[in-house]
Motif scaffolding. Structure first.
Motif, short mmCIF file in Angstrom:
data_model
loop_
_atom_site.label_atom_id
_atom_site.label_comp_id
_atom_site.label_asym_id
_atom_site.label_seq_id
_atom_site.Cartn_x
_atom_site.Cartn_y
_atom_site.Cartn_z
N LEU B 46 0.83 -1.20 0.00
CA LEU B 46 0.00 0.00 0.00
C LEU B 46 0.86 1.25 0.00
O LEU B 46 0.55 2.22 -0.68
CB LEU B 46 -0.93 -0.01 1.22
CG LEU B 46 -2.02 -1.07 1.17
CD1 LEU B 46 -2.68 -1.22 2.52
CD2 LEU B 46 -3.05 -0.71 0.12
N LEU B 47 1.97 1.22 0.74
CA LEU B 47 2.85 2.40 0.74
C LEU B 47 3.47 2.60 -0.63
O LEU B 47 3.65 3.74 -1.08
CB LEU B 47 3.93 2.25 1.82
CG LEU B 47 3.41 2.31 3.26
CD1 LEU B 47 4.55 2.18 4.25
CD2 LEU B 47 2.66 3.61 3.52
N VAL B 50 0.79 4.20 -2.70
CA VAL B 50 0.67 5.63 -2.38
C VAL B 50 1.80 6.39 -3.06
O VAL B 50 1.59 7.44 -3.66
CB VAL B 50 0.70 5.83 -0.85
CG1 VAL B 50 0.85 7.31 -0.50
CG2 VAL B 50 -0.55 5.28 -0.21
N SER B 53 1.14 6.77 -6.75
CA SER B 53 0.11 7.72 -7.18
C SER B 53 0.44 9.15 -6.80
O SER B 53 -0.09 10.08 -7.39
CB SER B 53 -1.26 7.31 -6.62
OG SER B 53 -1.19 7.19 -5.23
N LEU B 54 1.32 9.36 -5.81
CA LEU B 54 1.65 10.73 -5.43
C LEU B 54 3.05 11.14 -5.88
O LEU B 54 3.43 12.31 -5.76
CB LEU B 54 1.55 10.91 -3.90
CG LEU B 54 0.16 10.74 -3.28
CD1 LEU B 54 0.23 10.90 -1.77
CD2 LEU B 54 -0.83 11.74 -3.86
N ASN B 57 3.64 14.28 -7.87
CA ASN B 57 3.12 15.56 -7.35
C ASN B 57 4.20 16.29 -6.57
O ASN B 57 4.22 16.27 -5.35
CB ASN B 57 1.90 15.31 -6.45
CG ASN B 57 0.79 14.60 -7.20
OD1 ASN B 57 0.94 14.23 -8.36
ND2 ASN B 57 -0.32 14.39 -6.51
N ALA B 138 3.73 16.33 -1.87
CA ALA B 138 3.19 14.98 -1.69
C ALA B 138 4.24 13.94 -2.08
O ALA B 138 4.34 12.88 -1.45
CB ALA B 138 1.93 14.80 -2.53
N SER B 141 6.47 13.62 0.87
CA SER B 141 5.75 12.96 1.96
C SER B 141 5.72 11.46 1.73
O SER B 141 6.02 10.67 2.63
CB SER B 141 4.31 13.48 2.05
OG SER B 141 4.29 14.86 2.34
N ALA B 142 5.37 11.06 0.50
CA ALA B 142 5.25 9.63 0.19
C ALA B 142 6.62 8.96 0.33
O ALA B 142 6.72 7.85 0.88
CB ALA B 142 4.70 9.44 -1.21
#
Lengths: 686, 208
Positions: B46-47, B50, B53-54, B57, B138, B141-142
């Motif tokens: 899941l990470l 994430v 998808s980010l 950005n 983002a 962050s990810a």
């Protein structure tokens, strides 16, 4: 950077202004919580029972006691969440074209706590408790695979529930609903501690549930009695297995969603914020990647319960056992393929919506198979309308109605029309109340005599049933109408006079449901008072089919003096018919059991301290809680205890006592199942 | 069940877990840990999702090419050698080649692990010096969740190795320490696999 906020003064952001003095309703609730807790503590102190509770319950690693504690937790939280539901229904009925008796802010907290509690602290503990109690007995095991881990899971869940209860006094809770959608739950729009309460309560419970899932799955794979092949397991064990698998794979998505939201809020990161490149759709996807399997986590165990009920009270083997197993597995797999239907309206292309809409409708097929199997199980059976079965029948009808409205919602264009209206609220309550709650209440009525050695009073059970079922229809059918008329969900006030009659009916339904809760409480009180006339210590009040009924009621701590040898499905039923049900006394071997452990309550307390410290930005408390938990786990790994031996004489004494009860009991036919003649020995000749 | 029967050996290839009626729980313990690893693998998956998808950005801040450096990441990958040294430790346990070899290999693994952690801290500090903080975008962050989650796992793995070295000194190789070493090995190799994923999908993909 907001790291500084963590290292603030001694009490962080906590001050007396946290008390909900601004609202009389909230203050009343806080007082009820405080005095309720003080009252219970005072009662226990007065009776001098703290030591007993600590030694026999809180530190116990016996799956049966842990199961009972889970159910008690669930019932307490159910009481709170049902009352919150009543307050919301009364508010909406009152607030047509005026502001009603509670503020919009308070209303937001009410639907957030109601939803969060019902899912995480009512449904999850209830089903975990029932599986804990029943499943090891059904597969012929002495305990779950990891008894201490079981206690840790319970205490983490209890810590999460405690945090939600604390938020009643040191307010406020989140107003972001049970799904906590970003960016509303981001710091910019929800600057208070409410969302933090939600994050950490849910995180504690999701860690507990992940560990529970692992524990149950390993137990079912590894601890079945000799001859208990997978396809000989009672259906309840299959649903427990599928639920566990879903927990293992779905709970991490929730942990990730809440953790990333926390990082946004505490450290100023940009996962779901509206600026900085964040994307709230990542939150919606992560949450429902957990959230949809969660629906099946809470509904599958009830399917298992109903399978046991329909077969037991029809005195017939389950119709279509294999198809029920396959349907359960299919539902578990499909549950991971439909999460997007929770946000059809949030900007995907029509093709994606269509694919997820079709996947959603596909789930109707295995569920339909189940409904037919249950009906055909009763067909030409000798059906006895006991209280547990009544809940089952109400489920069957009500659940199908909810399922039909679900098929409607699975069609994206229809979903666009009723999205965010009370139609949706009606639909999911129409699934979860019969599909989860009725199942759990039925399980409680069905297995109560197993756990405590006496039956629950039928009369008050029937009153509770009537109140709940009629109350449900009155409370939720109007919401379908209101939704179609366009009433938005989660409204503290409404502005259309035409809604008023429907809202009044719904409020009446909520009152009936609360009366149903009261009737359940009364049933328990009356049953305890008259327990002598309802004793079923011999252990088999319902002419049961699976192995849990082959033990005394309550079962000895080791469950089985000798592990049973299983020859086929409906193991105990066949044993009774072939005269092998109650083997004669013999020489017993000593039995090894795990010792009690304080690590569960300790980790629960440290988890609660960490969470509370994080909510109120009390750095030292959060730090000590985390460090303490790490030290506790490492320290515990150095403790070597051989386990506790129940020696052969003790086993023999216990078994002899039970055999005396068996000899004294008169076998009872099914006509007298619900009267004092039933001492828990079934007349199998009839 | 007799120890070392054919079915027994198949259950844990390479490592002999002697199960007997007196201690039926070894298989459960190891299987339970496998199941836990599956849950942990979902968490990492899941990470990664994430991050995928980010990752684009960057919100006007630095992008992967500005902040990643291949050399230290490749150095850290060399520390995957620790999987090899842990493998030797497992073999030393299996063939009972003495406590010195076992402890020595665990210590080597620990040192390699600590070296990995040190290099990573150095990388993070370097990134922060250039202003690439997790609060910037983002993408960052990810990144700062995916890679430090692995970092946290390796740190806990190092603590676990220390605990095991102490417990081996205290009680030698018995049923409990053997299954714990077996699980620690699973954990350590799993973290290496996750690192290979991070190196390929985060660093290589970001720089090439």
């Amino acid at each position: 950077m907001r790291i500084e906020a963590l290292a603030g003064p001694w009490l962080g952001r906590l001050s007396l202004s946290a008390l909900p003095t601004d609202s009389p309703v909230a203050m009343g609730a806080a007082l009820v919580a405080v005095f309720g807790a003080l009252g219970v503590a005072g009662y226990i102190t007065g009776k001098g029972k703290w030591r007993y509770l600590w030694r026999e319950w809180f530190t116990s690693v016996d799956h049966k006691r842990i199961g009972i504690m889970y159910v008690v937790l669930a019932l307490v939280m159910l009481a709170r969440a049902v009352i919150e539901a009543l307050v919301m229904r009364l508010q909406q009925a009152d607030a047509v074209n005026r502001s009603g008796f509670i503020s919009a802010e308070h209303f937001g907290q009410l639907f957030s706590t109601h939803g969060s509690i019902m899912i995480f602290f009512m449904a999850m503990p209830f089903l975990t408790g029932v599986i804990n109690y029943v499943m090891p007995l059904q597969i012929g095991a002495r305990d779950v695979s990891f008894p201490v881990l079981n206690s840790i899971s319970l205490m983490l869940t209890a810590a999460g529930a405690a945090l939600v209860m604390i938020s009643l006094v040191l307010a406020p809770f989140s107003t972001g609903g049970w799904s906590g959608y970003a960016p509303f739950t981001e710091l910019r729009f929800s600057p208070g501690v409410g969302v933090d309460y939600w994050i950490w309560a849910v995180t504690l419970s999701s860690i507990g549930s992940t560990l529970t899932g692992i524990n149950f799955a390993v137990t079912i794979y590894k601890k079945r009695a000799p001859g208990m092949h997978l396809f000989r397991m009672p259906l309840f064990c299959w649903t427990a297995l599928c639920t566990s698998i879903l927990m293992i794979f779905a709970m991490p998505a929730l942990t990730v969603a809440t953790a990333l939201l926390a990082l946004d809020r505490y450290l100023g990161m940009h996962f779901f914020t509206s600026g900085g490149g964040g994307n709230m759709m990542v939150y919606a996807n992560l949450f429902w990647l957990f959230g949809h399997p969660e629906v099946y986590i809470v509904v599958l165990p009830s399917f298992g319960v109903f399978s046991e009920l329909f077969s037991t009270f029809s005195a017939k083997k389950l119709y279509g056992y294999t198809s029920l197993v396959l349907a359960t597995m299919t539902i578990a797999v499909l549950s991971f393929t439909v999460w997007l239907h929770h946000f059809f309206t949030m900007g995907q292309s029509a093709h994606i919506n269509a694919a997820f809409g079709i996947a959603t409708m596909l789930i109707g097929i295995p569920t339909g198979v189940k409904v037919y199997d249950w009906i055909l199980t009763m067909f030409r059976g000798r059906v006895r309308f006991t209280t547990p079965l009544l809940w089952g029948l109400a489920f069957l009808v009500t659940f199908v109605i909810g399922g039909l409205s679900g098929i409607l919602l699975a069609i994206p264009p229809v979903d666009f029309l009723v999205h965010n209206t009370t139609f949706l609220v009606a639909h999911f309550h129409n699934m979860l109340i019969p599909g989860t709650l009725f199942g759990m209440i039925a399980a409680y009525q069905f297995w109560f005599p197993k756990a405590f050695g006496f039956r629950l009073e039928e009369r008050w059970g029937r009153v509770a049933f009537g109140c709940w079922v009629i109350g449900f229809y009155l409370a939720f059918m109007p919401l379908y109408v209101l939704g179609l008329e366009g009433m938005p969900r989660r409204s503290a006030e409404v502005f259309d006079e035409a809604f008023r009659p429907w809202l009044l009916v719904a409020a009446g339904g909520a009152v009936l449901i609360v009366l149903g809760m009261a009737a359940l409480a009364l049933q328990l009180a009356m049953s305890i008072r008259h327990r002598d006339r309802n004793r079923v210590r011999a252990g088999d009040p319902w002419d049961g089919r699976s192995l849990e009924w082959s033990t005394s009621s309550p079962p000895p701590e080791y469950n089985f003096a000798k592990l049973p040898e299983v020859q086929g499905r409906d193991a105990f039923w066949t044993m009774k018919r072939s005269g092998r049900a109650y083997p004669p006394l013999e020489r017993y071997a000593p039995i090894m059991l795990p010792e009690n452990s304080a690590i569960g309550p300790l980790l629960g307390a440290l988890g609660l301290a960490t969470a509370f410290g994080l909510v109120w930005r009390i750095g030292w408390m959060a730090g000590l809680g985390t460090a303490g938990a790490l030290v506790a786990v490492i320290g515990w790994s150095f403790v070597r205890r051989p386990g506790r031996t129940v020696d052969e004489r003790q086993v023999e004494r216990t078994e002899t006592r039970w055999h005396a009860v068996l000899v004294a009991a008169v076998p009872v036919s099914r006509e007298h199942e619900c009267d004092p003649r039933n001492r828990g020995l079934a007349d199998v000749a009839a | 069940m007799s120890a070392g029967s054919a079915s027994e050996r198949r259950r844990h290839p390479g490592l002999n877990l002697h199960e007997s009626d007196a201690h039926p729980s070894d298989g459960e313990v190891v299987f339970g840990f496998w199941v836990f690893m599956m849950s942990d693998a979902v968490l990492f998956a899941l990470l990664f999702a994430v991050y995928a998808s980010l990752g684009a950005n960057t919100a006007g801040g630095p992008g992967p090419r500005d902040v990643f450096e291949l050399d230290p990441a490749a150095m850290e990958t060399l520390l995957l050698l620790s999987s090899f040294t842990f493998g030797i430790a497992s073999l030393a346990m299996k063939y009972r080649r003495g406590m010195a070899l076992l402890q020595g290999m665990l210590a080597t693994t620990l040192l390699l692990g600590l070296g990995f952690l040190g290099l990573e801290v150095h990388d993070f500090v370097g990134m922060e010096d250039t202003g690439a903080l997790p609060q910037v975008s983002a993408f960052l962050s990810a990144f700062y969740v995916l890679v430090p989650t692995h970092f946290l796992h390796v740190s806990l793995g190092c603590v676990w190795i220390v605990v095991m070295m102490v417990q081996l000194r205290m009680s030698g190789l018995d049923r409990i320490t053997r299954t714990r070493l077996l699980r620690l090995g699973l954990f350590w190799h799993f973290l290496d696999i996750v690192w290979v994923m991070i190196f390929s999908f985060v660093f290589l993909r970001g720089l090439l």
